[in-house]
Design a protein around this motif. Structure first.
Motif, PDB file in Angstrom:
ATOM      1  N   GLY A   1       0.835  -1.201   0.000  1.00 42.99           N
ATOM      2  CA  GLY A   1       0.000   0.000   0.000  1.00 42.99           C
ATOM      3  C   GLY A   1       0.870   1.251   0.000  1.00 42.99           C
ATOM      4  O   GLY A   1       2.023   1.249  -0.448  1.00 42.99           O
ATOM      5  N   GLN A   2       0.356   2.331   0.556  1.00 36.05           N
ATOM      6  CA  GLN A   2       1.083   3.599   0.556  1.00 36.05           C
ATOM      7  C   GLN A   2       2.207   3.569   1.592  1.00 36.05           C
ATOM      8  O   GLN A   2       1.954   3.419   2.795  1.00 36.05           O
ATOM      9  N   ILE A   3       3.420   3.695   1.134  1.00 40.30           N
ATOM     10  CA  ILE A   3       4.592   3.669   2.023  1.00 40.30           C
ATOM     11  C   ILE A   3       5.529   4.804   1.646  1.00 40.30           C
ATOM     12  O   ILE A   3       5.404   5.418   0.586  1.00 40.30           O
ATOM     13  N   GLU A   4       6.491   5.062   2.521  1.00 35.68           N
ATOM     14  CA  GLU A   4       7.511   6.085   2.263  1.00 35.68           C
ATOM     15  C   GLU A   4       8.842   5.401   1.972  1.00 35.68           C
ATOM     16  O   GLU A   4       9.240   4.477   2.691  1.00 35.68           O
ATOM     17  N   VAL A   5       9.519   5.849   0.924  1.00 38.69           N
ATOM     18  CA  VAL A   5      10.866   5.371   0.609  1.00 38.69           C
ATOM     19  C   VAL A   5      11.860   6.452   1.029  1.00 38.69           C
ATOM     20  O   VAL A   5      11.675   7.633   0.705  1.00 38.69           O
ATOM     21  N   PHE A   6      12.885   6.056   1.759  1.00 39.47           N
ATOM     22  CA  PHE A   6      13.872   7.033   2.233  1.00 39.47           C
ATOM     23  C   PHE A   6      15.255   6.396   2.225  1.00 39.47           C
ATOM     24  O   PHE A   6      15.400   5.164   2.165  1.00 39.47           O
ATOM     25  N   GLY A   7      16.277   7.232   2.265  1.00 39.44           N
ATOM     26  CA  GLY A   7      17.658   6.747   2.226  1.00 39.44           C
ATOM     27  C   GLY A   7      18.146   6.310   3.600  1.00 39.44           C
ATOM     28  O   GLY A   7      17.829   6.936   4.615  1.00 39.44           O
ATOM     29  N   PHE A   8      18.915   5.234   3.622  1.00 46.97           N
ATOM     30  CA  PHE A   8      19.510   4.735   4.870  1.00 46.97           C
ATOM     31  C   PHE A   8      21.003   4.569   4.659  1.00 46.97           C
ATOM     32  O   PHE A   8      21.437   3.770   3.826  1.00 46.97           O
ATOM     33  N   ASN A   9      21.816   5.359   5.378  1.00 48.88           N
ATOM     34  CA  ASN A   9      23.269   5.262   5.237  1.00 48.88           C
ATOM     35  C   ASN A   9      23.764   3.946   5.812  1.00 48.88           C
ATOM     36  O   ASN A   9      23.421   3.574   6.940  1.00 48.88           O
ATOM     37  N   LEU A  10      24.575   3.248   5.034  1.00 47.72           N
ATOM     38  CA  LEU A  10      24.967   1.886   5.390  1.00 47.72           C
ATOM     39  C   LEU A  10      26.198   1.799   6.284  1.00 47.72           C
ATOM     40  O   LEU A  10      26.635   0.699   6.630  1.00 47.72           O
ATOM     41  N   MET A  11      26.783   2.939   6.662  1.00 49.17           N
ATOM     42  CA  MET A  11      27.984   2.873   7.499  1.00 49.17           C
ATOM     43  C   MET A  11      27.634   2.735   8.976  1.00 49.17           C
ATOM     44  O   MET A  11      26.650   3.304   9.451  1.00 49.17           O
ATOM     45  N   PHE A  12      28.467   1.973   9.697  1.00 45.21           N
ATOM     46  CA  PHE A  12      28.367   1.881  11.152  1.00 45.21           C
ATOM     47  C   PHE A  12      29.076   3.093  11.753  1.00 45.21           C
ATOM     48  O   PHE A  12      30.276   3.270  11.562  1.00 45.21           O
ATOM     49  N   ARG A  13      28.345   3.914  12.488  1.00 41.42           N
ATOM     50  CA  ARG A  13      28.896   5.138  13.083  1.00 41.42           C
ATOM     51  C   ARG A  13      29.330   4.847  14.510  1.00 41.42           C
ATOM     52  O   ARG A  13      28.704   4.073  15.231  1.00 41.42           O
ATOM     53  N   THR A  14      30.425   5.456  14.931  1.00 40.74           N
ATOM     54  CA  THR A  14      30.902   5.269  16.294  1.00 40.74           C
ATOM     55  C   THR A  14      31.569   6.558  16.764  1.00 40.74           C
ATOM     56  O   THR A  14      31.692   7.520  16.003  1.00 40.74           O
ATOM     57  N   MET A  15      31.968   6.595  18.030  1.00 41.47           N
ATOM     58  CA  MET A  15      32.683   7.734  18.592  1.00 41.47           C
ATOM     59  C   MET A  15      34.103   7.311  18.926  1.00 41.47           C
ATOM     60  O   MET A  15      34.316   6.228  19.471  1.00 41.47           O
ATOM     61  N   ILE A  16      35.046   8.173  18.610  1.00 41.74           N
ATOM     62  CA  ILE A  16      36.453   7.900  18.900  1.00 41.74           C
ATOM     63  C   ILE A  16      36.811   8.615  20.189  1.00 41.74           C
ATOM     64  O   ILE A  16      36.784   9.851  20.250  1.00 41.74           O
ATOM     65  N   GLY A  17      37.122   7.862  21.227  1.00 41.21           N
ATOM     66  CA  GLY A  17      37.449   8.461  22.516  1.00 41.21           C
ATOM     67  C   GLY A  17      36.202   8.767  23.323  1.00 41.21           C
ATOM     68  O   GLY A  17      35.074   8.636  22.841  1.00 41.21           O
ATOM     69  N   PRO A  18      36.402   9.205  24.587  1.00 45.86           N
ATOM     70  CA  PRO A  18      35.252   9.515  25.447  1.00 45.86           C
ATOM     71  C   PRO A  18      34.496  10.740  24.948  1.00 45.86           C
ATOM     72  O   PRO A  18      35.058  11.609  24.288  1.00 45.86           O
ATOM     73  N   GLY A  19      33.213  10.810  25.296  1.00 45.96           N
ATOM     74  CA  GLY A  19      32.409  11.927  24.831  1.00 45.96           C
ATOM     75  C   GLY A  19      32.051  11.759  23.371  1.00 45.96           C
ATOM     76  O   GLY A  19      32.142  10.688  22.797  1.00 45.96           O
ATOM     77  N   SER A  20      31.649  12.835  22.745  1.00 44.34           N
ATOM     78  CA  SER A  20      31.223  12.770  21.343  1.00 44.34           C
ATOM     79  C   SER A  20      31.938  13.804  20.494  1.00 44.34           C
ATOM     80  O   SER A  20      31.394  14.337  19.541  1.00 44.34           O
ATOM     81  N   GLN A  21      33.199  14.129  20.865  1.00 46.50           N
ATOM     82  CA  GLN A  21      33.925  15.156  20.131  1.00 46.50           C
ATOM     83  C   GLN A  21      34.330  14.707  18.739  1.00 46.50           C
ATOM     84  O   GLN A  21      34.297  15.486  17.796  1.00 46.50           O
ATOM     85  N   ARG A  22      34.730  13.460  18.580  1.00 48.31           N
ATOM     86  CA  ARG A  22      35.235  13.001  17.284  1.00 48.31           C
ATOM     87  C   ARG A  22      34.413  11.816  16.786  1.00 48.31           C
ATOM     88  O   ARG A  22      34.373  10.764  17.421  1.00 48.31           O
ATOM     89  N   VAL A  23      33.803  11.998  15.634  1.00 45.52           N
ATOM     90  CA  VAL A  23      32.989  10.946  15.038  1.00 45.52           C
ATOM     91  C   VAL A  23      33.870  10.060  14.156  1.00 45.52           C
ATOM     92  O   VAL A  23      34.751  10.542  13.447  1.00 45.52           O
TER      93      VAL A  23
END
Length: 565
Positions: free
Chosen positions: A127-149
């Protein structure tokens, strides 16, 4: 696959907790077979081609993947079933519903097209659905906190591109040169449903060959594959729904079927390599990318596709001419030049206009921006009234009295060029699956059904089995000594004294061991043993002291078993 699981080739990962799609474990035999496939690849690329192997981290900082385009564009079209809530790859749903060219449709257009299609999981009409983009990369944080992706790498190639400057120095600043890397890559696939064919963690083996853009039709070793003939499914023949055409690599280049000698060389080398690991020629084809699927930066691209009885034609290797896209992208993002200085045979006289700034005045007047203005002036076009330069997005007018313009003729000894890149990229797991599927066979031996894995000796996990006919009268001692001697020669030999000799043969046939040595009572008399061939089941007598050399030659393909009869 039942045999592969039972005999320790492939297992579902973390099975006791409920296996997760897109991940597999290689068991004892599978891991060994995979290493042998990898080493055949190394033999072709490191030993024969002379491209040294490097090893880069599997996690890289975000800037690397911004430059490569993965952050912005490495996505699949996805939709969610409104009934079972399963996330689905939109192109897979479209394929199941007979909708063509889904990958080239815009999201809104594809949403409408999928309305009448069935969910691949629950089989309800979407039926009626939405198609959208999904980035295939696994994202993580380098080091403590979220300063460097950071991201888990989706391919091994980028590590070789960002190491370009050091690789260039290693190869003494001369083209062509190449680097190779083999290791894990990660893609967070939306709904992997094809076992080993589509994994979220997989092994890639890639080569990046850096060449002068004007010399791609002068491969130094092209003569090796000049007359190598193979079927090619060109883009034209695909569009006309015609069968592949068989050409030599020389013919393919001369007729413009393959873009240049470098691409043709690695197409042929890949065919050679896949045949070496046991892929049957009649189940292998090379398909050229169609114009609408060719990457915008690629000049030509061919996929080695292997036919699977379960999955159809499976893309296993890609050979692409990536031009200078990657090096330019990383140079722009990092600010590091990625060029090679090519010296001319003779210096060339070149007329040049040089702009000499009055550094003392400019430095005082513009302070922190002075250095950037000096550099921008060098590429500006001055007029009688001065020159306009752009620094940090701001246009600055530099009066004519703050710089001097000199026209001169200089000797130019060479030029900086950005190399083009030829990239053969191998999916090791798909190669392993193809080897397993094509090796599996059933026949009759001694009047009973036999299951046999007909591996090439180069990739068989166990290379030779050693059996004492009986575990007494010193036969087991002699068999043990033979096993240890073979181990010292780097041959993986497995000693087995359990059960009837016929049953031992069947066990080894089932895991694909190509040769078996049997120590019997004649061995004590004349110092010879029986050497058995897995495929023909024929046997010959061989002197014990010749065994390591003979078996080594058989494994390497230097000698055929029929030559021993």
């Amino acid at each position: 696959m039942e045999l592969a699981k039972r005999r320790g080739f492939i297992w579902p990962t973390s099975e006791c907790y409920g296996a997760v799609a897109g991940f597999i474990d290689y068991g004892p035999l599978g891991a060994m077979m995979k290493r042998r496939v990898e080493n055949v690849w190394r033999d072709f690329y490191v030993i024969r081609e002379g491209y040294y192997e490097i090893e880069c981290p599997t996690i890289a900082q975000e800037a690397v993947f911004i430059a490569s385009g993965h952050v912005a564009g490495f996505a699949d079209k996805m939709c969610q079933c409104p009934h079972c809530k399963e996330y689905l790859r939109a192109d897979h749903v479209a394929e199941g519903g007979g909708i063509k060219n889904a990958s080239t449709m815009k999201n809104e257009e594809l949403s409408s097209a999928l309305a009448t299609c069935k969910c691949l999981a629950c089989e309800e009409v979407l039926g009626q659905i939405e198609v959208f983009g999904f980035n295939l990369m696994f994202r993580t944080m380098i080091g403590p906190g979220s300063q460097r992706v950071g991201y888990l790498r989706p391919e091994t190639a980028q590590g070789m591109f960002v190491d370009f400057a050091r690789l260039l120095r290693f190869y003494r600043d001369k083209l062509p040169f190449g680097a190779v890397q083999i290791g894990k890559s990660y893609r967070n696939e939306i709904s992997p449903r094809q076992g080993m064919i589509r994994l979220r963690e997989f092994t890639q083996a890639e080569a990046e060959i850096f060449v002068h853009p004007d010399e791609k039709n002068r491969h130094p070793k092209f003569s090796r594959y000049t007359d190598y003939r193979m079927p090619l499914l060109t883009s034209d023949r695909q569009l006309k729904d015609e069968e592949p055409v068989t050409l030599s690599m020389r013919e393919a280049v001369d007729k413009g079927v393959i873009a240049n000698e470098y691409v043709a060389y690695y197409v042929a080398l890949t065919h050679d390599l896949l045949i070496t690991i046991g892929i049957k020629p009649d189940r292998l084809r090379f398909r050229q990318h169609l114009p609408d699927e060719l990457a915008h930066y690629a000049n030509d691209c061919w996929d080695a596709e292997i036919f699977s009885g379960r999955f159809g034609w499976v893309e296993t290797v890609g050979i692409a001419d990536r031009t200078d896209y990657d090096l330019n992208a990383h140079a722009k993002q990092s600010g590091t030049p990625m060029t090679v200085f090519i010296q001319y045979a003779e210096p060339r006289k070149v007329a040049r206009r040089r702009i000499i700034p009055n550094m003392g005045v400019l430095g005082k007047q513009y302070r922190n921006k002075a250095k950037a203005i000096f550099e921008a002036l060098g590429s500006s076009t001055p007029t009688e009234n001065g020159a306009d330069v752009v620094v940090d997005g701001e246009t600055i007018h530099i009066p004519a009295d703050l710089f001097e313009v000199r026209d001169e003729v200089v000797d130019v000894r060479g030029e900086d060029i950005v190399p083009h890149v030829i990239e053969p990229s191998y999916g090791i797991d798909r190669m392993c699956y193809a080897v397993l599927e094509q090796a599996y066979d059933e026949d009759t031996a001694d009047g009973e059904a036999r299951t046999v894995m007909r591996f090439s000796p180069k990739v068989a996990p166990v290379q030779v089995a050693v059996f004492p006919l009986m575990t007494r009268d010193g036969l087991d001692t002699i068999a043990g000594q033979i096993t240890r001697t073979l181990h010292k020669r780097g041959i993986l030999a497995e000693y087995d004294d359990s059960g009837a000799i016929g049953r031992r043969y069947r066990r080894q046939d089932e895991i694909g061991t190509p040769f078996a040595v049997t120590v019997d009572y004649d061995t004590k008399e004349n110092n010879t043993v029986t050497l058995r061939d897995r495929d023909s089941m024929k046997q010959v007598r061989i002197a014990i002291d010749l065994l390591p050399e003979v078996i080594g030659d058989l494994i390497e393909g230097i000698r055929k078993f029929t030559s021993l009869e």
